[in-house]
Design an enzyme around this catalytic site. Sequence first.
Site, PDB file in Angstrom:
ATOM      1  N   CYS A   1      22.379  47.324  84.351  1.00  0.00           N
ATOM      2  CA  CYS A   1      22.739  46.892  83.002  1.00  0.00           C
ATOM      3  C   CYS A   1      24.258  46.818  82.947  1.00  0.00           C
ATOM      4  O   CYS A   1      24.935  47.831  83.100  1.00  0.00           O
ATOM      5  CB  CYS A   1      22.183  47.896  81.988  1.00  0.00           C
ATOM      6  SG  CYS A   1      22.716  47.563  80.304  1.00  0.00           S
TER       7      CYS A   1
ATOM      8  N   SER B   1      21.174  39.051  77.282  1.00  0.00           N
ATOM      9  CA  SER B   1      20.753  39.431  75.936  1.00  0.00           C
ATOM     10  C   SER B   1      21.854  39.095  74.937  1.00  0.00           C
ATOM     11  O   SER B   1      23.010  39.447  75.131  1.00  0.00           O
ATOM     12  CB  SER B   1      20.466  40.935  75.899  1.00  0.00           C
ATOM     13  OG  SER B   1      20.209  41.343  74.576  1.00  0.00           O
TER      14      SER B   1
ATOM     15  N   GLU C   1      29.297  41.123  73.812  1.00  0.00           N
ATOM     16  CA  GLU C   1      28.380  40.016  73.550  1.00  0.00           C
ATOM     17  C   GLU C   1      28.630  38.938  74.612  1.00  0.00           C
ATOM     18  O   GLU C   1      29.664  38.256  74.575  1.00  0.00           O
ATOM     19  CB  GLU C   1      28.629  39.478  72.130  1.00  0.00           C
ATOM     20  CG  GLU C   1      27.947  38.168  71.805  1.00  0.00           C
ATOM     21  CD  GLU C   1      26.448  38.107  72.161  1.00  0.00           C
ATOM     22  OE1 GLU C   1      25.713  39.077  71.902  1.00  0.00           O
ATOM     23  OE2 GLU C   1      26.035  37.088  72.725  1.00  0.00           O
TER      24      GLU C   1
ATOM     25  N   ASN D   1      17.898  54.646  69.633  1.00  0.00           N
ATOM     26  CA  ASN D   1      18.706  55.726  70.196  1.00  0.00           C
ATOM     27  C   ASN D   1      19.737  56.119  69.164  1.00  0.00           C
ATOM     28  O   ASN D   1      20.677  55.367  68.916  1.00  0.00           O
ATOM     29  CB  ASN D   1      19.378  55.252  71.477  1.00  0.00           C
ATOM     30  CG  ASN D   1      18.361  54.785  72.486  1.00  0.00           C
ATOM     31  OD1 ASN D   1      17.470  55.525  72.865  1.00  0.00           O
ATOM     32  ND2 ASN D   1      18.458  53.527  72.880  1.00  0.00           N
TER      33      ASN D   1
ATOM     34  N   HIS E   1      15.481  42.279  65.664  1.00  0.00           N
ATOM     35  CA  HIS E   1      15.403  43.449  64.764  1.00  0.00           C
ATOM     36  C   HIS E   1      14.884  43.176  63.356  1.00  0.00           C
ATOM     37  O   HIS E   1      14.471  44.093  62.658  1.00  0.00           O
ATOM     38  CB  HIS E   1      16.739  44.214  64.682  1.00  0.00           C
ATOM     39  CG  HIS E   1      17.288  44.603  66.016  1.00  0.00           C
ATOM     40  ND1 HIS E   1      16.549  45.295  66.948  1.00  0.00           N
ATOM     41  CD2 HIS E   1      18.493  44.386  66.602  1.00  0.00           C
ATOM     42  CE1 HIS E   1      17.289  45.490  68.041  1.00  0.00           C
ATOM     43  NE2 HIS E   1      18.465  44.941  67.858  1.00  0.00           N
TER      44      HIS E   1
ATOM     45  N   CYS F   1      20.321  51.968  75.418  1.00  0.00           N
ATOM     46  CA  CYS F   1      20.740  50.818  74.603  1.00  0.00           C
ATOM     47  C   CYS F   1      21.534  51.272  73.402  1.00  0.00           C
ATOM     48  O   CYS F   1      21.082  52.125  72.637  1.00  0.00           O
ATOM     49  CB  CYS F   1      19.524  50.080  74.054  1.00  0.00           C
ATOM     50  SG  CYS F   1      18.566  49.215  75.239  1.00  0.00           S
TER      51      CYS F   1
ATOM     52  N   GLU G   1      31.361  50.565  80.603  1.00  0.00           N
ATOM     53  CA  GLU G   1      30.283  51.318  81.209  1.00  0.00           C
ATOM     54  C   GLU G   1      29.206  50.384  81.747  1.00  0.00           C
ATOM     55  O   GLU G   1      28.963  49.312  81.194  1.00  0.00           O
ATOM     56  CB  GLU G   1      29.684  52.285  80.179  1.00  0.00           C
ATOM     57  CG  GLU G   1      30.685  53.377  79.817  1.00  0.00           C
ATOM     58  CD  GLU G   1      30.228  54.335  78.731  1.00  0.00           C
ATOM     59  OE1 GLU G   1      30.701  55.476  78.745  1.00  0.00           O
ATOM     60  OE2 GLU G   1      29.411  53.958  77.872  1.00  0.00           O
TER      61      GLU G   1
ATOM     62  N   SER H   1      18.398  39.773  70.424  1.00  0.00           N
ATOM     63  CA  SER H   1      18.292  41.018  69.660  1.00  0.00           C
ATOM     64  C   SER H   1      17.976  40.653  68.219  1.00  0.00           C
ATOM     65  O   SER H   1      18.868  40.317  67.449  1.00  0.00           O
ATOM     66  CB  SER H   1      19.606  41.785  69.739  1.00  0.00           C
ATOM     67  OG  SER H   1      19.868  42.089  71.083  1.00  0.00           O
TER      68      SER H   1
HETATM   69  N1  SAH Z   1      25.426  41.992  72.505  1.00  0.00           N
HETATM   70  C1  SAH Z   1      24.181  41.861  73.201  1.00  0.00           C
HETATM   71  C2  SAH Z   1      23.954  42.869  74.315  1.00  0.00           C
HETATM   72  C3  SAH Z   1      24.285  44.337  74.038  1.00  0.00           C
HETATM   73  S1  SAH Z   1      23.168  45.363  73.166  1.00  0.00           S
HETATM   74  C4  SAH Z   1      23.034  41.893  72.222  1.00  0.00           C
HETATM   75  O1  SAH Z   1      23.281  42.114  71.056  1.00  0.00           O
HETATM   76  O2  SAH Z   1      21.911  41.623  72.616  1.00  0.00           O
HETATM   77  C5  SAH Z   1      21.726  45.573  74.102  1.00  0.00           C
HETATM   78  C6  SAH Z   1      20.512  45.850  73.219  1.00  0.00           C
HETATM   79  O3  SAH Z   1      20.544  47.175  72.642  1.00  0.00           O
HETATM   80  C7  SAH Z   1      20.423  44.924  72.030  1.00  0.00           C
HETATM   81  O4  SAH Z   1      19.109  44.464  71.884  1.00  0.00           O
HETATM   82  C8  SAH Z   1      20.800  45.818  70.854  1.00  0.00           C
HETATM   83  O5  SAH Z   1      20.323  45.325  69.643  1.00  0.00           O
HETATM   84  C9  SAH Z   1      20.195  47.123  71.277  1.00  0.00           C
HETATM   85  N2  SAH Z   1      20.729  48.297  70.591  1.00  0.00           N
HETATM   86  C10 SAH Z   1      21.959  48.455  70.088  1.00  0.00           C
HETATM   87  N3  SAH Z   1      22.088  49.686  69.543  1.00  0.00           N
HETATM   88  C11 SAH Z   1      20.909  50.311  69.719  1.00  0.00           C
HETATM   89  C12 SAH Z   1      20.436  51.615  69.414  1.00  0.00           C
HETATM   90  N4  SAH Z   1      21.212  52.509  68.810  1.00  0.00           N
HETATM   91  N5  SAH Z   1      19.159  51.922  69.755  1.00  0.00           N
HETATM   92  C13 SAH Z   1      18.375  51.030  70.403  1.00  0.00           C
HETATM   93  N6  SAH Z   1      18.785  49.793  70.732  1.00  0.00           N
HETATM   94  C14 SAH Z   1      20.035  49.434  70.389  1.00  0.00           C
END
Ligand code: SAH
Length: 346
Positions: free
Chosen positions: A107, A197, A166, A296, A222, A339, A94, A220
């Site tokens: 994206c 990212s 990734e 989300n 968190h 995301c 996607e 990312s």
């Molecule tokens: N693998 C890469 C890129 C994909 S995720 C990475 O980890 O950065 C893109 C972003 O969405 C990342 O920052 C990830 O942590 C975030 N993300 C993943 N699941 C999410 C969710 N349920 N709600 C909000 N952000 C989320």
Amino acid sequence: MISVGSDIRQLSLEEIQEYFTEIGERPFRAKQVYEWLWKKSAKDFDQMTNLSLSTRERLKKDFTINHIAVDHMQRSNDGTIKNAVKLYDGKVVESVLIPTEKRITACVSSQVGCSLDCDFCATGQLKRMRNLNADEIYDQVVAIREQSEQYFGRPLTNIVFMGMGEPLLNYQNVLEAIDKITSPDGLNMSPKRITLSTVGVAKMIKKLADDGVKFNLALSLHSAIDEVRSSFMSINNTNQIEDLKEALRYWYDMTGRKVTYEYVVWKGINDSPEHAKALVKFCQAVPSKVNLIEYNPIGEGRFMQADPEALDMYVSMLEKAGITAKVRRSRGKDIDAACGQLANKS
Ligand code: SAH
């Protein structure tokens, strides 16, 4: 001898030149073909009208163009567009177009599925099936660029590697795609408008710095506390906070560019002052800024968006330390395009 029968976009310009010499054609034809393949993103050889019919027929016999196909498109009531993209082998990824007043952002995905298993991410619940080829990444951008003109009458301005997968675990193809996207022989976009990212693969962050890339980096994060981060991101068992800090220092020393941290605040998980304090400390390692992104929901589970007061607490602690922090509202939630929601549901 150039191996025929394969996707012609796996060949470099030099290899196409070699092929043309082998079949007794003038090598300058190669440049024309190359331009059709990348700059003009031709989907088949019939479009290459400045070649003779017999040359086109010969190319058709010897090669394929494995162009992606947008199989299914959904539009959110906030304007966001989600594409389900079919690959030559039937697999689906996607990609998302995100419109704002000032920008249109693509994206894009870098892998089919994902080998990581971040507990809060829907893509992480799929298995990694394969890496995308450079041309499959490039094509996602081309498709969104067309939609940008078609539906918004504006050019695509930004690209983020925040779709499925990734990117640093598909390093070579992602860099090759970015190379083509930024090249005058391709889409000629500025690398300053591209952000990769990553979940945080320390060794590969250093490699990016060594390779002198010109695009932006987002991590990312968190959580800046090992036990907490490891509890929902298994990558943190092997790439710990100190490893990330060290890699980011290296990145900053080599590139001089700020890093963006993506950070979700969850109720009862990382919403108290000690967590914000750890983030502030992490941010002091290198010049950086923080995007506090909205969670989300991806189904039942232990993750719940924190209260607005917790976000305010984060923002005020970060700002007090001189660190820019923005709360980012998510887009395209109603069509599972936000995301972490990309999971080939439709
Ligand atoms: N693998 C890469 C890129 C994909 S995720 C990475 O980890 O950065 C893109 C972003 O969405 C990342 O920052 C990830 O942590 C975030 N993300 C993943 N699941 C999410 C969710 N349920 N709600 C909000 N952000 C989320």
